[in-house]
Motif scaffolding. Structure first.
Motif, PDB file in Angstrom:
ATOM      1  N   PRO A 182       0.686  -1.315  -0.149  1.00  0.00           N
ATOM      2  CA  PRO A 182      -0.161   0.206   0.121  1.00  0.00           C
ATOM      3  C   PRO A 182       0.939   1.401   0.020  1.00  0.00           C
ATOM      4  CG  PRO A 182      -0.934  -1.527   1.661  1.00  0.00           C
ATOM      5  CD  PRO A 182       0.578  -2.172   0.965  1.00  0.00           C
ATOM      6  N   GLY A 183       0.491   2.129  -0.903  1.00  0.00           N
ATOM      7  CA  GLY A 183       0.944   3.529  -1.228  1.00  0.00           C
ATOM      8  C   GLY A 183       2.643   3.182  -1.733  1.00  0.00           C
ATOM      9  N   PRO A 216      -1.147  -0.515  -6.984  1.00  0.00           N
ATOM     10  CA  PRO A 216      -1.876   0.457  -7.744  1.00  0.00           C
ATOM     11  C   PRO A 216      -3.055   1.246  -6.853  1.00  0.00           C
ATOM     12  CG  PRO A 216      -1.555  -1.699  -8.978  1.00  0.00           C
ATOM     13  CD  PRO A 216      -1.150  -1.775  -7.397  1.00  0.00           C
ATOM     14  N   ASP A 217      -3.057   2.535  -7.406  1.00  0.00           N
ATOM     15  CA  ASP A 217      -4.287   3.365  -6.756  1.00  0.00           C
ATOM     16  C   ASP A 217      -5.713   3.080  -7.451  1.00  0.00           C
ATOM     17  OD1 ASP A 217      -2.631   4.798  -5.087  1.00  0.00           O
ATOM     18  OD2 ASP A 217      -2.122   6.144  -6.600  1.00  0.00           O
ATOM     19  N   SER A 218      -5.612   2.413  -8.594  1.00  0.00           N
ATOM     20  CA  SER A 218      -6.821   2.011  -9.319  1.00  0.00           C
ATOM     21  C   SER A 218      -6.993   0.702  -9.679  1.00  0.00           C
ATOM     22  CB  SER A 218      -6.921   2.967 -10.688  1.00  0.00           C
ATOM     23  OG  SER A 218      -6.163   2.896 -11.515  1.00  0.00           O
ATOM     24  N   ALA A 268      -5.474   2.882   2.891  1.00  0.00           N
ATOM     25  CA  ALA A 268      -5.196   4.190   2.762  1.00  0.00           C
ATOM     26  C   ALA A 268      -4.195   4.404   3.928  1.00  0.00           C
ATOM     27  CB  ALA A 268      -6.284   5.112   2.628  1.00  0.00           C
ATOM     28  N   ALA A 282      -0.899   3.158   3.654  1.00  0.00           N
ATOM     29  CA  ALA A 282      -0.317   4.046   2.686  1.00  0.00           C
ATOM     30  C   ALA A 282       0.448   5.362   3.079  1.00  0.00           C
ATOM     31  CB  ALA A 282      -0.827   4.260   1.558  1.00  0.00           C
ATOM     32  N   ARG A 283      -0.238   5.884   3.962  1.00  0.00           N
ATOM     33  CA  ARG A 283       0.054   7.286   4.597  1.00  0.00           C
ATOM     34  C   ARG A 283       1.265   7.168   5.625  1.00  0.00           C
ATOM     35  NH1 ARG A 283      -0.393  10.231   8.658  1.00  0.00           N
ATOM     36  NH2 ARG A 283      -1.497   8.626  10.007  1.00  0.00           N
ATOM     37  N   HIS A 306       4.574   6.200   3.571  1.00  0.00           N
ATOM     38  CA  HIS A 306       5.173   7.269   3.129  1.00  0.00           C
ATOM     39  C   HIS A 306       5.995   8.074   4.206  1.00  0.00           C
ATOM     40  CE1 HIS A 306       4.259   7.251  -1.156  1.00  0.00           C
ATOM     41  NE2 HIS A 306       3.107   6.676  -0.905  1.00  0.00           N
TER      42      HIS A 306
END
Length: 317
Positions: free
Chosen positions: A157-158, A162-164, A242, A245-246, A249
């Motif tokens: 994730p992230g 893929p985001d889509s 999500a 992912a945050r 990062h």
């Protein structure tokens, strides 16, 4: 002092095993290995431990829709040389299914606490699918405790996920469930009582050979997902992706992966080159492709996976 752990060394009724939080779920045994439960920072996690106590410690994490049992064939081979520990993630197998955030940094803290409670200060971490999501985050936050990291067929994730979701038929079947699992309430409504059919689809569609898993194996994994809180927890990993992912990062803004990383792909899996996908984020990343394997590489080619892990540890040492 280590956190107290309860252990089970002989076959018996799981209802009577001290510390087991999922007592209605059959508890399979693996020759030479012991079931243990540890308090991992407030969440009770299940671990299966064996091999050489004086050998290098290798910790194994499975993904959706499996449990520690996914590693059984690899574990028996590694046991000749390594101290082997397979851990059920929160919400998985015979670990507790708490109402917590299932972002991978939160879960990674529980996993690392479980390893520490088992008296293992440093270790090699090996993980597949959602287990690899957790392992990547753990390597960012507890890198000083790791000798190395091996990740099998997973987008992170992230990072590499893929985001889509693709909409072409030849690609969509691999990732459609990411969007489905994010929908509030609907998956629970549609899947309750149909866990066997749902789990079976993944195990058959994502292997190179559709007979890799027999009916008993499908029933075993479906029972884990269906057990109290299992479906909710399984979906939560996707619903909190999500946030995973945050946090990934944020951690990477401070420091890249500094431990040696091995990416393992299946010749017919989801990620064609795990090593290449991880290289931008790691100081030392290599990759291999296991022939004649789809997504569930430890089940499809356990000897090849065990050999790759043996080589990875030996070369890094």
């Amino acid at each position: 002092m280590n956190t107290p752990a309860s252990a089970r060394r002989v076959p018996g009724n799981p209802r009577h095993v001290p510390g087991n939080p999922v007592r209605d779920l059959p508890l399979p045994d693996l020759d030479g290995f012991t079931h243990r439960w540890v308090d991992a920072g407030g969440v009770r996690l299940h671990a299966v431990e064996g091999g050489r106590p004086d050998g290098p410690a290798v910790v194994l994490l499975a993904g959706f829709p499996q449990t520690w049992w996914a590693w059984r064939k690899v574990m028996t081979t590694l046991a000749d040389r390594f101290h082997v520990i397979a851990i059920d993630l929160p919400g998985q197998g015979h670990s507790e299914r708490p109402d917590i955030s299932y972002d991978t940094h939160t879960v990674a803290a529980y996993v690392h606490a479980a390893v520490k409670a088992l008296g293992v200060p440093t270790y090699w971490l090996v993980a597949h699918d959602i287990g690899a999501w957790v392992a990547f985050s753990l390597a960012l936050t507890h890198r000083s405790r790791l000798h190395g990291l091996a990740l099998l067929d997973a987008g992170i994730p992230g990072i590499t996920l893929p985001d889509s979701v693709p909409t072409t038929p030849e690609q969509a079947w691999k990732t459609w469930h990411f969007a489905f699992h994010l929908v509030p309430d609907l998956p629970e409504t549609l899947l309750a009582g149909r866990e066997r059919e749902y789990v079976g689809w993944f195990l058959k569609a994502k292997t190179l050979s559709s007979d890799t898993f027999d009916d008993a194996e499908i029933e075993r994994y479906a029972a884990s997902v269906a057990a109290h809180g299992g479906l909710r927890a399984s979906l939560a990993y996707y619903r909190h992706a999500a946030e995973s992912a945050r946090k990934n990062h944020e951690a990477l803004e401070q420091e890249r992966l500094t431990v040696p990383v091995l990416g393992i792909s299946g010749s017919h899996g989801s990620i064609p080159d795990m090593g290449a996908s991880l290289r931008p984020w790691a100081d030392q990343a290599t990759g291999i492709v296991v022939p004649d394997a789809g997504h569930f590489i430890p089940d499809e080619q356990p000897d090849a996976v065990a050999a790759a892990l043996d080589d990875f540890v030996t070369e890094a040492d």
